[in-house]
Every structure is written in structure tokens, then in C-alpha cells.
Enzyme design. Structure first.
Site, mmCIF file in Angstrom:
data_model
loop_
_atom_site.group_PDB
_atom_site.id
_atom_site.type_symbol
_atom_site.label_atom_id
_atom_site.label_comp_id
_atom_site.label_asym_id
_atom_site.label_seq_id
_atom_site.Cartn_x
_atom_site.Cartn_y
_atom_site.Cartn_z
ATOM 1 C CB CYS A 211 70.832 75.189 41.338
ATOM 2 S SG CYS A 211 69.596 76.237 40.526
ATOM 3 C CB CYS B 210 72.865 75.267 36.860
ATOM 4 S SG CYS B 210 72.262 76.572 37.968
ATOM 5 C CD GLU C 295 67.258 73.112 40.322
ATOM 6 O OE1 GLU C 295 66.388 73.683 39.613
ATOM 7 O OE2 GLU C 295 68.396 72.851 39.919
ATOM 8 C CG HIS D 144 67.412 77.311 37.427
ATOM 9 N ND1 HIS D 144 68.712 76.907 37.370
ATOM 10 C CD2 HIS D 144 67.180 77.985 36.270
ATOM 11 C CE1 HIS D 144 69.252 77.306 36.227
ATOM 12 N NE2 HIS D 144 68.335 77.972 35.549
#
Length: 156
Positions: free
Chosen positions: A118, A115, A79, A77
Site C-alpha cells: 500500500c 503495508c 487504502e 486493503h
């Protein structure tokens, strides 16, 4: 010409970063900012050296709803990639700016939010808040301290 707000300035930069994303569903861009300095950037894509979905021409979780099937997704991801590229000492008290674009209709992902995995990483990294773009000028701000108090892992 009206001057863009500081928050939208950083969201615009995160939106430029997402253009490097390699997902066929949604591309995300993230930047970490502290004391008005960009600490790092990240976009979603397969781990270094692995083929991206864009290169393969298919997505393993294509028909799955958003937020499901992370075990099938090839991507790291945005992030996560931004955090990987930064030192923790630089992330403590910083802000992460995040923008998502739906690749199927080129619209902003308006319900974007990190998510569960994350969120855990953002907590441990010391990030203070996450700013998520909904439209070119509208955004939401989440305080990471709220994620500590409202532990989503306990709902299971």
C-alpha cells in the site's frame, strides 16, 4: 458541545466506512480528501464477486501475525480500494485518513500503518500524507515523502 477537529471529522467518516469491511480480524476504512472534499472511500474486503471471509465464516490467515501472510489474505486493503476509486489527478497532494478496528475486541488498531504494498501505491498515487487513528481523538500523521527516503524494501 465542543466542535470536533477537522482531522477527527475525517477520521470519523473513515470509521463509518470501515463498518462495510468484511474481514474477521480487522476492519479498516479509508477516505481520500483533497481541498476539503472527499475524493473517494474504501474498506477492506474480497475483490468484487468473490466471497468475503465474513460470508465464508473463516479466515485463511487467522493464526498468522499481523503484517504476514498477505498471499493468504482474500482482502483488498481499504487504502487500495480508495485509490482504485479515485483518479490520480485528484489524489496528487491529497491526504488519506485511515481507521482500523480489531474485530475480536472492538478496539482501535493502534499500530495501524499501510503495508509495504500500500505504501508503494500511495507513493505512486501522489498522496501527500496518511493520518492514522489511535484513539477516538488521537492520531498519527505520516508524510509519504518519508517513505520514499526511508525505502523499507531495502531492509531485506
Amino acid at each position: 458541545m465542543e466542535r470536533v477537529s477537522k482531522i477527527n471529522y475525517y477520521l470519523d467518516i473513515a470509521e463509518s466506512v470501515l463498518e462495510r469491511g468484511t474481514c474477521l480480524r480487522n476492519n479498516y476504512g479509508s477516505i481520500i480528501v483533497k481541498n476539503d472534499e472527499i475524493i473517494s472511500t474504501g474498506y477492506n474486503g474480497a475483490p468484487r464477486g468473490r466471497d468475503n471471509c465474513l460470508d465464508l465464516g473463516y479466515c485463511l490467515k487467522n493464526d498468522m501475525p499481523s503484517g504476514k501472510g498477505y498471499d493468504r489474505c482474500r482482502a483488498v486493503h481499504s487504502e487500495q480500494n480508495a485509490m482504485i476509486s479515485a483518479a490520480r489527478k485528484d489524489m496528487i497532494g491529497a491526504t488519506l485518513y485511515m481507521v482500523g478496528i480489531n474485530k475480536r475486541n472492538n478496539q482501535y488498531v493502534t499500530d495501524n500503518e499501510p503495508c509495504t504494498f500500500c505504501k508503494r501505491m500511495l507513493i505512486n498515487a501522489g498522496i501527500k500524507e496518511v493520518v492514522m487513528r489511535d484513539t477516538k481523538t488521537e492520531y498519527r500523521i505520516a508524510q509519504v515523502s518519508d517513505w520514499i527516503k526511508e525505502d523499507d524494501s531495502l531492509k531485506y
